[in-house]
Design a protein around this motif. Structure first.
Motif, short mmCIF file in Angstrom:
data_model
loop_
_atom_site.label_atom_id
_atom_site.label_comp_id
_atom_site.label_asym_id
_atom_site.label_seq_id
_atom_site.Cartn_x
_atom_site.Cartn_y
_atom_site.Cartn_z
N UNK A 175 10.65 37.06 51.10
CA UNK A 175 10.49 37.00 49.62
C UNK A 175 11.80 36.04 49.03
N UNK A 176 11.56 35.48 47.89
CA UNK A 176 12.79 34.77 47.49
C UNK A 176 12.78 34.93 45.85
N UNK A 177 13.80 34.96 45.44
CA UNK A 177 14.21 35.12 43.87
C UNK A 177 14.98 34.06 43.38
N UNK A 178 14.32 32.92 42.86
CA UNK A 178 15.38 31.68 42.45
C UNK A 178 16.23 31.99 41.16
N UNK A 179 15.89 33.16 40.37
CA UNK A 179 16.79 33.40 39.26
C UNK A 179 17.79 34.37 39.38
N UNK A 180 17.87 34.78 40.72
CA UNK A 180 19.24 35.69 40.96
C UNK A 180 20.25 34.74 41.37
N UNK A 181 21.25 35.04 40.48
CA UNK A 181 22.52 34.02 40.91
C UNK A 181 23.75 35.37 40.92
N UNK A 182 24.83 34.75 41.66
CA UNK A 182 25.98 35.73 41.89
C UNK A 182 26.62 35.92 40.49
N UNK A 183 26.98 37.26 40.31
CA UNK A 183 27.69 37.52 38.85
C UNK A 183 29.18 37.05 39.02
N UNK A 184 29.46 36.55 38.03
CA UNK A 184 30.76 36.03 37.91
C UNK A 184 31.96 37.18 38.19
N UNK A 185 32.92 36.93 38.73
CA UNK A 185 33.64 37.98 39.43
C UNK A 185 35.19 37.81 39.35
N UNK A 186 36.09 38.56 39.21
CA UNK A 186 37.45 38.30 39.46
C UNK A 186 38.06 39.45 40.44
N UNK A 187 38.96 38.83 41.33
CA UNK A 187 39.21 39.68 42.54
C UNK A 187 40.66 39.90 42.53
N UNK A 188 41.22 41.13 42.92
CA UNK A 188 42.18 41.54 43.09
C UNK A 188 42.58 42.18 44.50
N UNK A 189 43.88 42.11 44.79
CA UNK A 189 44.37 42.78 46.13
C UNK A 189 44.79 44.19 45.52
N UNK A 190 44.59 45.09 46.37
CA UNK A 190 44.78 46.50 46.09
C UNK A 190 45.21 47.33 47.26
N UNK A 191 46.04 48.31 46.82
CA UNK A 191 46.48 49.15 48.31
C UNK A 191 47.72 49.91 48.08
N UNK A 192 48.51 49.72 49.13
CA UNK A 192 49.93 50.54 49.03
C UNK A 192 51.01 49.59 49.46
N UNK A 193 50.85 48.32 49.27
CA UNK A 193 51.62 47.28 50.13
C UNK A 193 53.08 46.87 49.47
N UNK A 194 53.21 47.03 48.02
CA UNK A 194 54.07 46.46 47.24
C UNK A 194 55.09 47.59 46.97
N UNK A 195 56.35 47.15 47.03
CA UNK A 195 57.41 48.12 46.55
C UNK A 195 57.43 48.28 45.02
N UNK A 196 57.49 49.41 44.16
CA UNK A 196 57.61 49.65 42.90
C UNK A 196 56.24 49.68 42.35
N UNK A 197 55.10 49.59 43.08
CA UNK A 197 53.97 49.48 42.32
C UNK A 197 53.14 50.87 42.90
N UNK A 198 52.48 51.37 41.89
CA UNK A 198 51.79 52.89 42.06
C UNK A 198 50.63 52.34 42.93
N UNK A 199 50.47 53.15 44.14
CA UNK A 199 49.44 53.23 45.25
C UNK A 199 48.11 53.32 44.49
N UNK A 200 47.28 52.21 44.68
CA UNK A 200 46.05 52.27 44.42
C UNK A 200 45.84 52.36 42.55
#
Length: 619
Positions: free
Chosen positions: A369-394
């Protein structure tokens, strides 16, 4: 007197009749000339051993030639020894027969052969097409002869062949089987080509009748030959084209499978853009299974070419399956939304939009089945985790502009962040939020801004620098500390992480392609780009022969780290200078393709990351 006249009359009548018969006979001789004769030429390679003149309808004479240090095998109708010469066939035209020989004494074969394949049998799942070369997949070599044996359970649909180590050289496929059937005529194995054809030697063997089998590979190392006429053949990769028509694979069926197994089959989408034809097994590509009914809802762009591939699980072992869902599985109603390529049955999305696929295992029918009206939601992306010095984990990463990925080009859907310092043994993922969000919001309410997260299952080719955390945690674990460039393809949901390169001369770039080096550059200097004198670009001279279309890809690596993960450079980075547009074109949006004979300089521009092509004089 009357009696004499009577005898004279009889004599004249007799003469007339004899003349008539002679005339008729002469006419018949004219219509049926002497029996035709044909020549049968007997060859040893290109050398003529002898010729035989044979009358039409008669048979050639079989004979046995001799040759120092060789034993005669048989006469063949083709120079590649694909089909025996049939001496029982009446000769109706000029014929050629080719002698096959084998060395009178054979050297001891020191090679090690392994079974490689995939399917629902535990051994083949473990092999996963050569990802495992160890004692469990190794054939047993006889002590006093060049024979290798291997015994295993096989299920219907399993695919396999035999080859030597990780190089996948000396492949022995269905063309080496002595038979495809059991004594009662039951088809046990199949392949896509007739046994004996050169094209089938490296073709996979497909199991058609489940059971426990023992295979015996008999080799003749002193009689190996090579397909030097293959467009991809080089002296460097010659063993990939090793052909020995004397080698054989015989087999016996020992009985039913010794240990029945329960197989869980899952299906994942893969395509030209949606996964860049890579096997990406994650929540975004997986069909959910409810009692044999599999479903997936996913956004696809217009003209996306795709299929569904299978993944098998037995206990804790996971391996690539042999089942694929293609256009041939579509019901009629679904063809209004999804077309397919008639040559390979890969499916094609007719328009951009949201597609819901439903596959019923029992009927093997795929509905859409197909829905032509559905489009991706505009999105912001960030890296997250425990990898950087001096940054609170998560807690200190998301909504922090220092850790936000930027879209490479408006509307491209490709996001990146460069020169990120990652600590060893730290964790990292990519988080997605509604565009413009400054906080997560409360889970389960309309104010929640989270759109998902992407972990190790979305990382392509992490190499030895990254792994999954483990223990059910699929966050990306940093194994090798350093500064990395991180890219996220929001359409394919694919992460790539490569070492950041600060200086121009700290880069290795290699070319590889079907008619260049069989897609295996092997980090050879012959396929490596050189840096220009002004250190602004990397260059490689490519020769395209008349009548040979060349399709190829490029990969860049930090200098001296060639065995780690590389960054694949495809046609998305093609520039507009030189002959880039009029003589080179992307193949399926990925590899570069050139079909115009000539000599070209391939240029990688360091400042822009673009690839350009320039025709050289005197090409």
């Amino acid at each position: 007197m009357k009696k004499a006249i009577k005898w004279v009359g009889f004599f004249l009548i007799t003469v007339v009749c004899m003349l008539s018969i002679g005339i008729l006979s002469a006419c018949n001789d004219k219509d049926n000339p002497a029996t035709k004769e044909y020549t049968v030429t007997f060859y040893d390679g290109s050398a003529v051993l002898k010729t035989e003149t044979v009358k039409e309808g008669e048979k050639a004479t079989k004979w046995t030639p001799t040759k120092d240090d060789y034993e005669f095998v048989d006469w063949y109708a083709t120079p590649n020894f694909g089909h025996l010469f049939n001496f029982e066939d009446p000769i109706k035209e000029n014929k050629s027969a080719f002698a096959q020989w084998k060395s009178a004494k054979q050297s001891v074969d020191t090679r090690e052969y392994y079974i490689v394949g995939s399917g629902t049998s535990p051994i083949l799942m473990s092999s996963n097409w050569g990802k495992v070369f160890d004692e469990t997949t190794k054939m047993t070599k006889a002590a006093d002869k060049n024979e290798y044996t291997y015994t295993l359970d096989l299920q219907v649909g399993d695919l396999f062949q035999f080859a030597i180590n990780e190089s996948w050289h000396n492949q022995r496929g269905v063309g080496y089987l002595t038979t495809l059937k059991l004594a009662d005529g039951t088809e046990a194995f199949s392949g896509a080509n007739t046994i004996g054809d050169n094209s089938s030697y490296r073709l996979n063997i497909k199991c058609e009748y489940a059971g426990n089998y023992t295979f015996t590979l008999t080799t003749h190392p002193d009689d190996d030959t090579y397909e030097t006429t293959n467009a991809s053949y080089t002296e460097e990769n010659k063993e990939a084209f090793n052909i020995n028509t004397l080698d054989t694979i015989s087999w016996v069926r020992n009985g039913d499978v010794s240990k029945p197994v329960e197989v869980i089959v899952d299906y994942y989408i893969k395509g030209s853009g949606i996964t860049n034809w890579k096997d990406m097994y994650n929540a975004a590509t997986k069909m959910t299974n409810d009692k044999g009914v599999y479903t997936l809802t996913i956004y696809l762009k217009e003209n996306e070419e795709f299929i569904f591939s299978s993944l098998n699980t037995i206990g804790s072992t996971v391996g690539v399956g042999t089942e694929y869902l293609r256009g041939s599985n579509l019901d009629e109603a679904s063809k209004a939304f999804v077309g397919y390529n008639e040559s390979n049955y890969n499916m094609l999305a007719k328009a951009s939009g949201s597609y819901t696929f439903t596959y019923t295992k029992a009927t093997q029918v795929l509905s859409v089945t197909f829905d032509a009206t559905a489009t991706p939601v505009p999105t912001d992306y960030y890296i997250d985790g425990t990898f950087a010095e001096g940054v609170a984990n998560w807690n200190g990463y998301c909504f922090n502009p220092n850790f936000k990925l930027a879209e490479v080009e408006a509307g491209s859907g490709i996001y990146e962040i460069k020169n990120v310092a990652l600590k060893a043994d730290s964790e990292i993922i990519i988080q997605a939020f509604k565009e413009g969000s400054t906080e997560r919001g409360e889970w389960g309410t309309e104010g929640y801004n989270g759109l998902g997260s992407y972990n190790y299952t979305y990382l392509f080719n992490g190499g030895s620098s990254f792994s999954a955390v483990g223990g059910g945690n699929n966050n990306i674990k940093v194994l090798v500390a350093g500064n990395y460039d991180i890219t996220f393809d929001s359409y394919a949901k694919m992460i790539t992480m490569v070492k950041h390169i600060d200086s121009a001369d700290n880069l290795d770039i290699y070319i590889k392609g079907e008619n260049i080096n069989s897609w295996n550059h092997g980090f050879s200097a012959d396929y490596k780009f050189t840096i220009s004198e002004d250190e602004t670009q990397y260059e490689y001279v490519l020769t395209v022969e008349e009548g040979k279309a060349v399709n190829f890809g490029l990969a860049k690596y930090p200098k001296g780290e060639n065995q780690g993960s590389g960054d694949f450079l495809d046609a998305s980075v093609m520039g507009t200078s030189g002959d880039s547009n009029n003589k080179f074109a992307p193949e399926n949006g990925n590899n570069f393709t050139c079909s115009t004979a000539g000599k070209y300089k391939v240029v990688y521009v360091i400042s822009t990351g673009e690839i350009n092509f320039y025709a050289l004089p005197n090409a």
